[in-house]
Every structure is written in C-alpha cells, then in structure tokens.
Design an enzyme around this catalytic site. Structure first.
Site, PDB file in Angstrom:
ATOM      1  N   LYS A  44       0.611  -1.159  -0.050  1.00 57.41           N
ATOM      2  CA  LYS A  44      -0.009  -0.043  -0.068  1.00 57.41           C
ATOM      3  C   LYS A  44       0.855   1.194  -0.060  1.00 57.41           C
ATOM      4  O   LYS A  44       2.038   1.149   0.329  1.00 57.41           O
ATOM      5  CB  LYS A  44      -0.985  -0.152   1.207  1.00 57.41           C
ATOM      6  CG  LYS A  44      -0.062  -0.189   2.638  1.00 57.41           C
ATOM      7  CD  LYS A  44      -1.206  -0.530   3.658  1.00 57.41           C
ATOM      8  CE  LYS A  44      -0.287  -0.400   5.045  1.00 57.41           C
ATOM      9  NZ  LYS A  44      -1.173  -1.048   6.150  1.00 57.41           N
ATOM     10  N   TYR A 266      15.257  29.128  12.008  1.00 56.93           N
ATOM     11  CA  TYR A 266      14.123  29.768  12.340  1.00 56.93           C
ATOM     12  C   TYR A 266      13.725  29.721  13.572  1.00 56.93           C
ATOM     13  O   TYR A 266      14.008  28.776  14.438  1.00 56.93           O
ATOM     14  CB  TYR A 266      12.947  29.085  11.615  1.00 56.93           C
ATOM     15  CG  TYR A 266      12.900  29.328   9.898  1.00 56.93           C
ATOM     16  CD1 TYR A 266      12.467  30.943   9.684  1.00 56.93           C
ATOM     17  CD2 TYR A 266      12.993  28.485   9.047  1.00 56.93           C
ATOM     18  CE1 TYR A 266      12.390  30.884   8.358  1.00 56.93           C
ATOM     19  CE2 TYR A 266      13.068  28.783   7.768  1.00 56.93           C
ATOM     20  CZ  TYR A 266      12.717  30.100   7.492  1.00 56.93           C
ATOM     21  OH  TYR A 266      12.497  30.372   6.049  1.00 56.93           O
TER      22      TYR A 266
HETATM   23  C1  PLP Z   1      -0.558  -2.190   6.880  1.00 60.48           C
HETATM   24  C2  PLP Z   1      -1.080  -3.496   7.063  1.00 60.48           C
HETATM   25  C3  PLP Z   1      -0.388  -4.334   7.320  1.00 60.48           C
HETATM   26  C4  PLP Z   1       1.073  -4.438   7.351  1.00 60.48           C
HETATM   27  O1  PLP Z   1       1.734  -4.251   8.630  1.00 60.48           O
HETATM   28  P1  PLP Z   1       3.130  -4.181   8.898  1.00 60.48           P
HETATM   29  O2  PLP Z   1       3.200  -3.790  10.370  1.00 60.48           O
HETATM   30  O3  PLP Z   1       3.691  -2.991   7.953  1.00 60.48           O
HETATM   31  O4  PLP Z   1       3.840  -5.404   8.590  1.00 60.48           O
HETATM   32  C5  PLP Z   1      -0.964  -5.722   7.426  1.00 60.48           C
HETATM   33  N1  PLP Z   1      -2.123  -5.756   7.588  1.00 60.48           N
HETATM   34  C6  PLP Z   1      -3.035  -4.715   7.455  1.00 60.48           C
HETATM   35  C7  PLP Z   1      -4.537  -5.032   7.735  1.00 60.48           C
HETATM   36  C8  PLP Z   1      -2.617  -3.499   7.253  1.00 60.48           C
HETATM   37  O5  PLP Z   1      -3.391  -2.303   7.119  1.00 60.48           O
END
Ligand code: PLP
Length: 373
Positions: A44, A266
């Site tokens: 993702k 800043y």
């Molecule tokens: C993002 C996600 C994962 C992956 O998790 P990691 O901690 O990056 O291994 C797995 N399952 C779901 C439902 C997620 O949203």
C-alpha cells in the site's frame, strides 16, 4: 516555452537509494520464518513510498503471489506488473459503486462489514461467478472489520451470505504485535480462533511483520508483512533480523563558522555555546524530512555522531560539526542521513514517530536510484 536539457547528476542535491537485493533478501527471510502456506506482501501507499512499480516485480520474482494495497486505485496501478501471476487484495474494502471494478479486474476485496458481504454475495450471484473475497474480523483495532455482534449476526442469521462467493480467507489485524510483552496480541489471536470455529473453513491470516516473529502459532495459512520488507525492525526490543533497504545521501551546501551566542535557524531555537562549525545540508521538510527532527536528529559521519541544530527548514537542515575529527568537510560533499548505521527506525525515534511515517513521507525531489547489492 524554453526546454532545458535534462538536469544532470551534478545538479542533484540528494539521492535516495533503494536496495532491491535487500528487499528480495527480506522477503526470503520472512518466508523462511513463516511456517504457513502463503507469504503475501503489503505494498500500500506505493510500497510505503519506495515505488511499487519497482518493488512488486522483485517480490514477484521471489515467489510472492498475493499483494495487499489499501485503495482500489492503488490496485489498478499494479495490473501491468502482475501479468503472468499474482493477485491483489484491497484492504479498505469495496465501497458502493466500486463492485464492478473489482469483479471485472479480478481484484479481491477485503469485506469489512455485513453490508459489504451482502453486496459482494449478491454481485457474485448476478454474475454467476463465486469471485474471491477476504473477510476481515475486528479483534481489537476498531477501525475496519466485523464487530463481535456482526460475526454473531452473520453466523446465526445471515450464514447463506457466506456461500455466495469464494472465501479467499479470514483476516484480523494485530494492534500491538511490535510490543513483545503486550498480552493483547494473544487475546486477539484467541478471539480470532474462537470466531473462526463458528465459520465455514477458509485460509486464515493474523500476522503483520511483527506478529510473524512473536509466536509460530500465529502464522496460520497466510500473512501480510509490510514494513519488515523495507528494513523496519519487526522486533524493536531485539536486533533487527531484516536488512537495511534505504539510504539517503545529501549534499553539504555550505559550511560556516559562527561565534558563541549566535543562533541557528528559524525561531532562533538553538544558540551556540562556543565557536561552532555548522554544515547546511540539502534536505528539508519539503523532502519529507520531518520538522520534528529539529534539534533532535543526528547524523553519523564515519562513526561520529553529529547533532541537528536549529529547526528543519523547507529545503535544508543544519548540523553541528565542530567536534568532527578527520579531514574537514566541504560544500558539495555528500553525507548520509539514512543508512544501516542510522536506520529508518533510528530517525523515527528521534522524530517522535515510527519508521512507517519516515518511509511514506520520503519525497519526490530526491534522485531515486534502485541498487542491487
Ligand atoms: C498495513 C497493514 C499490514 C502490514 O503491516 P506491517 O506492520 O507493515 O507489517 C498488514 N495488515 C493490514 C490490515 C494493514 O493495514
């Protein structure tokens, strides 16, 4: 319009290297550790910002055949990469109006509530095709998935819905598997098993990256690792079993000497207590280099720690190199902000966040280089 020649390497201020061999090795490490049947990959958010178009073929070559994205539009970007094998599942589910997209393109929805299950079941009947879908049971996240009440309703009153389509599997998501002593993981797992006993059989998936390392009982039939593939430590209490994937190098723009009492950046948030040498480096919050690293981040140059001083600005950070021994640095030199000695997790902890946010924030101004070593 004037067309300028392509900007050459000399004109680049920062370079993000992504080691594809390390990604492949990390997938291998996970498949060796995982005792179940199917080790998927969560890609993702453009493979956590690293570039799904480059990463997915590497994982596919290692034998990965199940890819999870969050959104349906992310799935569409993977179609050309998955010719000849590989399925895509969409974690956010199938929203009203999107059903045809899923069924026509063989995208697997993760059904997150009874209404989605009903719509998918009806759609499959209309198409006379039992297309696959995952069913997400919520054992503690309270984000997506069937509630305990939904599970009871499904089993007791609407069980016919479960037979209208192919059950690709049941899944649930651990909320704190990165915390090795948190008892919630086992409680979630037990709940998942308890609910599963009431449902028709299908593959089960519990594990994200961390859960794979917690207990082999959690492995079941499929898993969904993400961050560990990109070198994040799935076991923060212990040495990282994964290879570092990301290196970020940036140029020094200027080196200056400032007297004691002079401030940097800043808000004048840092004041020199002595005569100091300050290096200005060409990475800023516009590159996803979080502003919360102000006065908190560190570089490691040849094993020596060099603290960030002053605020992170849009295009630059400033570091105090007064105590750095050896050959003096000069403008144009490249220094490393992220590598195996200063990991994504190290930077995250200095910024008060998690490695996931560091990775997914990495911007698009860097020259990106995919390496194989
Ligand atoms: C993002 C996600 C994962 C992956 O998790 P990691 O901690 O990056 O291994 C797995 N399952 C779901 C439902 C997620 O949203």
């Amino acid at each position: 319009m004037t067309v300028f020649p392509a900007v050459g390497r000399a004109a680049e201020c920062a370079e993000l290297q992504i080691n594809m061999k390390a990604v492949a090795d990390n997938y291998k490490t996970l498949t060796k550790r995982f005792t179940g049947r199917t080790c998927g990959a969560v890609v993702k958010a453009d493979a956590y910002g690293l570039g799904a178009d480059m990463i997915v073929p590497v994982l596919k070559k290692q034998g990965c055949r199940l890819f999870f994205v969050a959104q349906a539009n992310e799935a569409a970007e993977l179609f050309p990469l998955l010719r000849g094998g590989g399925r895509i599942a969409v974690l956010n589910g199938v929203l009203p109006g999107d059903e045809e997209f899923f069924i026509e393109n063989d995208v697997i929805p993760v059904l997150n509530d009874l209404e989605q299950i009903e719509r998918w079941s009806n759609l499959c009947r209309e198409h006379e095709r039992p297309a696959p879908a995952f069913i997400h049971l919520d054992t503690g996240m309270s984000r997506l998935g069937l509630s305990p009440q939904d599970v009871s309703d499904l089993v007791d009153r609407h069980s016919s819905l479960l037979y209208g389509f192919e059950k690709a599997g049941y899944m649930t998501h651990p909320v704190a598997a990165d915390e090795h002593e948190n008892p919630i993981t086992k409680r979630q797992f037990d709940l998942f098993m308890k609910w599963y006993r009431r449902l028709p059989p299908a593959p089960r998936g519990f594990c994200n990256s961390s859960a794979i390392f917690r207990n082999d009982d959690y492995h079941l039939e499929f898993c969904r690792p993400g961050v560990a593939l990109w070198g994040g430590n799935p076991t923060p209490e212990a040495e990282n079993p994964m290879r570092s994937v990301v290196t970020l190098n940036a140029k020094i723009l200027q080196i200056r000497e400032i007297p004691a009492e002079q401030t940097v950046g800043y808000g004048a948030s840092w004041k020199a207590t002595r005569k100091s040498r300050i290096a200005t480096i060409a990475v800023g919050y516009a590159d996803g280099w979080l502003r919360s690293l102000s006065n908190a981040g560190k570089l490691k140059i040849k094993g020596h720690e060099v603290p960030y001083v002053g605020r992170v600005s849009m295009d630059a950070i400033t570091v105090d190199i007064t105590d750095l021994p050896g050959k003096p640095l000069k403008s144009g030199d490249m220094v490393s902000l992220l590598d195996e000695n200063m990991t994504v997790d190290d930077v995250a902890s200095a910024a008060g966040t998690i490695g996931y946010e560091i990775l997914t924030s990495l911007g698009h101004r860097y020259r990106r280089v995919y390496t194989e070593s």
